[in-house]
Design a protein around this motif. Structure first.
Motif, PDB file in Angstrom:
ATOM      1  N   MET A 171       0.816  -1.220   0.000  1.00 41.57           N
ATOM      2  CA  MET A 171       0.000   0.000   0.000  1.00 41.57           C
ATOM      3  C   MET A 171       0.849   1.268   0.000  1.00 41.57           C
ATOM      4  O   MET A 171       0.388   2.291  -0.488  1.00 41.57           O
ATOM      5  CB  MET A 171      -0.930   0.016   1.226  1.00 41.57           C
ATOM      6  N   ASN A 172       2.083   1.225   0.503  1.00 41.66           N
ATOM      7  CA  ASN A 172       2.891   2.449   0.516  1.00 41.66           C
ATOM      8  C   ASN A 172       3.449   2.794  -0.859  1.00 41.66           C
ATOM      9  O   ASN A 172       4.122   3.804  -1.009  1.00 41.66           O
ATOM     10  CB  ASN A 172       3.997   2.413   1.581  1.00 41.66           C
ATOM     11  N   MET A 173       3.152   1.986  -1.891  1.00 44.63           N
ATOM     12  CA  MET A 173       3.538   2.332  -3.261  1.00 44.63           C
ATOM     13  C   MET A 173       2.359   2.936  -4.031  1.00 44.63           C
ATOM     14  O   MET A 173       2.501   3.357  -5.174  1.00 44.63           O
ATOM     15  CB  MET A 173       4.043   1.077  -3.988  1.00 44.63           C
ATOM     16  N   TRP A 174       1.185   2.988  -3.430  1.00 41.81           N
ATOM     17  CA  TRP A 174      -0.016   3.495  -4.091  1.00 41.81           C
ATOM     18  C   TRP A 174      -0.128   5.012  -4.027  1.00 41.81           C
ATOM     19  O   TRP A 174      -0.827   5.604  -4.833  1.00 41.81           O
ATOM     20  CB  TRP A 174      -1.254   2.895  -3.407  1.00 41.81           C
ATOM     21  N   PHE A 204       7.103  -2.806   3.569  1.00 35.81           N
ATOM     22  CA  PHE A 204       5.812  -2.550   2.928  1.00 35.81           C
ATOM     23  C   PHE A 204       4.669  -2.926   3.862  1.00 35.81           C
ATOM     24  O   PHE A 204       4.820  -3.775   4.739  1.00 35.81           O
ATOM     25  CB  PHE A 204       5.691  -3.363   1.627  1.00 35.81           C
ATOM     26  N   ILE A 205       3.532  -2.280   3.624  1.00 35.78           N
ATOM     27  CA  ILE A 205       2.307  -2.631   4.351  1.00 35.78           C
ATOM     28  C   ILE A 205       1.405  -3.353   3.369  1.00 35.78           C
ATOM     29  O   ILE A 205       1.045  -2.817   2.319  1.00 35.78           O
ATOM     30  CB  ILE A 205       1.609  -1.385   4.936  1.00 35.78           C
ATOM     31  N   LEU A 206       1.056  -4.604   3.693  1.00 33.72           N
ATOM     32  CA  LEU A 206       0.200  -5.419   2.835  1.00 33.72           C
ATOM     33  C   LEU A 206      -1.226  -5.396   3.381  1.00 33.72           C
ATOM     34  O   LEU A 206      -1.432  -5.539   4.576  1.00 33.72           O
ATOM     35  CB  LEU A 206       0.713  -6.855   2.782  1.00 33.72           C
ATOM     36  N   VAL A 239      -0.851   6.017   3.313  1.00 37.47           N
ATOM     37  CA  VAL A 239       0.286   5.301   3.903  1.00 37.47           C
ATOM     38  C   VAL A 239       1.523   6.136   3.636  1.00 37.47           C
ATOM     39  O   VAL A 239       1.767   6.526   2.488  1.00 37.47           O
ATOM     40  CB  VAL A 239       0.476   3.895   3.285  1.00 37.47           C
ATOM     41  N   CYS A 240       2.279   6.430   4.684  1.00 36.51           N
ATOM     42  CA  CYS A 240       3.506   7.214   4.493  1.00 36.51           C
ATOM     43  C   CYS A 240       4.501   6.917   5.606  1.00 36.51           C
ATOM     44  O   CYS A 240       4.141   6.424   6.665  1.00 36.51           O
ATOM     45  CB  CYS A 240       3.191   8.706   4.444  1.00 36.51           C
ATOM     46  N   GLY A 241       5.745   7.213   5.335  1.00 38.02           N
ATOM     47  CA  GLY A 241       6.798   7.033   6.327  1.00 38.02           C
ATOM     48  C   GLY A 241       6.862   8.222   7.267  1.00 38.02           C
ATOM     49  O   GLY A 241       6.499   9.343   6.904  1.00 38.02           O
ATOM     50  N   LEU A 242       7.320   7.970   8.496  1.00 32.00           N
ATOM     51  CA  LEU A 242       7.487   9.039   9.491  1.00 32.00           C
ATOM     52  C   LEU A 242       8.965   9.091   9.885  1.00 32.00           C
ATOM     53  O   LEU A 242       9.370   8.536  10.906  1.00 32.00           O
ATOM     54  CB  LEU A 242       6.615   8.779  10.719  1.00 32.00           C
ATOM     55  N   PRO A 243       9.820   9.731   9.045  1.00 29.67           N
ATOM     56  CA  PRO A 243      11.261   9.721   9.324  1.00 29.67           C
ATOM     57  C   PRO A 243      11.657  10.451  10.603  1.00 29.67           C
ATOM     58  O   PRO A 243      12.719  10.218  11.150  1.00 29.67           O
ATOM     59  CB  PRO A 243      11.864  10.407   8.090  1.00 29.67           C
TER      60      PRO A 243
END
Length: 198
Positions: A1-4, A28-30, A42-46
């Protein structure tokens, strides 16, 4: 989902190499096929303060749960018409015989209540909780209601004792259960061992 989802590059990478700052998207989150429309983002939290070289991923999911209709159980109604014409004294004697009590010996309502309360044992939700622990819990409840130094002190003491006792009895119970499972496996009674594990 984080590639969508389209995000800034900083929000896309999930792993950063030490030193040279080499970045990759390797986590990845499936999500199951029936839920993709419920995923909002869906996004990263650096910037998240975690002890890892991986970036924390955040998923925003919106799910509408289906309401399950349960069948209503029929409420049993007392047939009071059968009581009409019967002698009250006769009914009282029959009830006393069935319940094994004689209410003439208890003059007040309070006495009846205490007799009933003492007859009912509190049922523990956990199988390893013994009657002594329940008694100690009742004692702790009394001191918890006292809003003074002595009450708080006694409550703390009983709390510590209860924690030790419950931990000890739980471990003893678990060891006993494990031994029983081991014995069943040794006897090759796998169905009973599986049932006990469940």
């Amino acid at each position: 989902m984080n590639m969508w989802f389209r995000h800034n590059k900083r929000r896309l990478y999930t792993w950063k190499a030490q030193g040279d700052g080499y970045q990759k998207q390797i986590d990845f989150i499936l999500v199951e096929e029936i839920y993709p429309n419920g995923v909002n983002q869906v996004c990263g939290l650096p910037g998240a303060d975690i002890y890892s070289d991986h970036v924390l991923l955040k998923l925003e999911l919106e799910i509408r749960l289906k309401k399950i209709k349960r069948a209503r159980t029929a409420i049993k109604k007392w047939d009071l018409e059968k009581l009409e014409g019967l002698d009250k004294e006769e009914i009282r004697l029959k009830l006393e015989v069935k319940m094994g009590t004689n209410y003439d010996t208890f003059p007040g309502v309070e006495d009846k209540w205490h007799r009933l309360k003492s007859g009912i044992k509190r049922r523990a939700k956990k199988p390893w909780i013994m009657q002594e622990i329940i008694a100690k819990m009742e004692e702790r409840r009394k001191y918890k209601q006292l809003n003074n130094d002595e009450g708080r002190k006694k409550n703390r003491k009983l709390n510590a004792e209860l924690r030790k006792e419950t931990d000890k009895t739980r471990i003893e119970w678990l060891e006993k259960e494990c031994k029983e499972i081991e014995e069943l496996v040794k006897k090759e009674q796998y169905d009973l061992a599986h049932k006990k594990i469940k």
